[in-house]
Design a protein around this motif. Sequence first.
Motif, mmCIF file in Angstrom:
data_model
loop_
_atom_site.group_PDB
_atom_site.id
_atom_site.type_symbol
_atom_site.label_atom_id
_atom_site.label_comp_id
_atom_site.label_asym_id
_atom_site.label_seq_id
_atom_site.Cartn_x
_atom_site.Cartn_y
_atom_site.Cartn_z
ATOM 1 N N TYR A 39 50.517 48.000 55.455
ATOM 2 C CA TYR A 39 49.141 47.947 55.935
ATOM 3 C C TYR A 39 48.923 48.506 57.336
ATOM 4 O O TYR A 39 47.808 48.825 57.695
ATOM 5 C CB TYR A 39 48.611 46.513 55.881
ATOM 6 N N MET A 40 49.957 48.610 58.133
ATOM 7 C CA MET A 40 49.779 49.025 59.518
ATOM 8 C C MET A 40 50.260 50.454 59.790
ATOM 9 O O MET A 40 49.940 51.015 60.814
ATOM 10 C CB MET A 40 50.506 48.074 60.465
ATOM 11 N N GLN A 41 51.049 51.017 58.897
ATOM 12 C CA GLN A 41 51.577 52.360 59.085
ATOM 13 C C GLN A 41 50.914 53.317 58.099
ATOM 14 O O GLN A 41 50.909 53.069 56.899
ATOM 15 C CB GLN A 41 53.093 52.391 58.866
ATOM 16 N N SER A 42 50.394 54.397 58.589
ATOM 17 C CA SER A 42 49.762 55.387 57.730
ATOM 18 C C SER A 42 50.809 56.140 56.925
ATOM 19 O O SER A 42 51.873 56.489 57.445
ATOM 20 C CB SER A 42 48.967 56.373 58.591
ATOM 21 N N GLY A 43 50.523 56.374 55.641
ATOM 22 C CA GLY A 43 51.414 57.149 54.795
ATOM 23 C C GLY A 43 52.323 56.329 53.912
ATOM 24 O O GLY A 43 52.962 56.851 53.015
ATOM 25 N N PHE A 44 52.414 55.031 54.153
ATOM 26 C CA PHE A 44 53.239 54.165 53.323
ATOM 27 C C PHE A 44 52.379 53.543 52.242
ATOM 28 O O PHE A 44 51.222 53.221 52.457
ATOM 29 C CB PHE A 44 53.895 53.057 54.164
ATOM 30 N N GLY A 45 52.945 53.357 51.073
ATOM 31 C CA GLY A 45 52.232 52.748 49.963
ATOM 32 C C GLY A 45 53.088 51.691 49.293
ATOM 33 O O GLY A 45 54.154 51.332 49.775
ATOM 34 N N TRP A 46 52.609 51.201 48.160
ATOM 35 C CA TRP A 46 53.310 50.157 47.423
ATOM 36 C C TRP A 46 53.301 50.495 45.945
ATOM 37 O O TRP A 46 52.263 50.826 45.377
ATOM 38 C CB TRP A 46 52.640 48.813 47.660
ATOM 39 N N ASP A 47 54.439 50.418 45.288
ATOM 40 C CA ASP A 47 54.553 50.634 43.854
ATOM 41 C C ASP A 47 54.657 49.266 43.186
ATOM 42 O O ASP A 47 55.656 48.560 43.343
ATOM 43 C CB ASP A 47 55.788 51.482 43.539
ATOM 44 N N ASP A 48 53.597 48.870 42.433
ATOM 45 C CA ASP A 48 53.587 47.562 41.783
ATOM 46 C C ASP A 48 54.654 47.431 40.709
ATOM 47 O O ASP A 48 55.189 46.337 40.499
ATOM 48 C CB ASP A 48 52.213 47.281 41.167
ATOM 49 N N ASN A 49 54.965 48.510 40.017
ATOM 50 C CA ASN A 49 55.975 48.445 38.959
ATOM 51 C C ASN A 49 57.370 48.221 39.520
ATOM 52 O O ASN A 49 58.138 47.411 39.013
ATOM 53 C CB ASN A 49 55.959 49.720 38.113
ATOM 54 N N LEU A 50 57.701 48.959 40.580
ATOM 55 C CA LEU A 50 59.031 48.839 41.187
ATOM 56 C C LEU A 50 59.095 47.746 42.249
ATOM 57 O O LEU A 50 60.176 47.371 42.693
ATOM 58 C CB LEU A 50 59.443 50.179 41.812
ATOM 59 N N ARG A 51 57.899 47.309 42.701
ATOM 60 C CA ARG A 51 57.790 46.305 43.768
ATOM 61 C C ARG A 51 58.551 46.747 45.015
ATOM 62 O O ARG A 51 59.428 46.051 45.531
ATOM 63 C CB ARG A 51 58.293 44.950 43.293
ATOM 64 N N MET A 52 58.182 47.927 45.474
ATOM 65 C CA MET A 52 58.835 48.459 46.671
ATOM 66 C C MET A 52 57.893 49.381 47.430
ATOM 67 O O MET A 52 56.912 49.880 46.893
ATOM 68 C CB MET A 52 60.128 49.185 46.321
#
Length: 94
Positions: free
Chosen positions: A67-80
């Motif tokens: 949430y604080m770094q631009s460009g990072f996301g979250w993959d719900d399937n892999l949970r990473m």
Amino acid sequence: MQSLLLEILADEATKGNKPSNIFRPGSFARVAKEITQKYGVECQSKHMENRLKTIKSTWKIIFDLRYMQSGFGWDDNLRMITCGETVIDEYIVV
């Protein structure tokens, strides 16, 4: 074991055994007792307190990246955490 720890602490919180930001010592004793019984591993309440601290610090890192770094996301399937190569290269340089 970690999921049992969190389940029991959630139950303790709903019972009112977390009056502020910290659990009462009996809550960690309950977790240690139940983990010892269920898994047959000698466990002490201090171990459970330390494990909760580790979980909190890991969650803070994930939250900050997500949430604080631009460009990072979250993959719900892999949970990473996910990101492109350029994003991670820029993050490591800083």
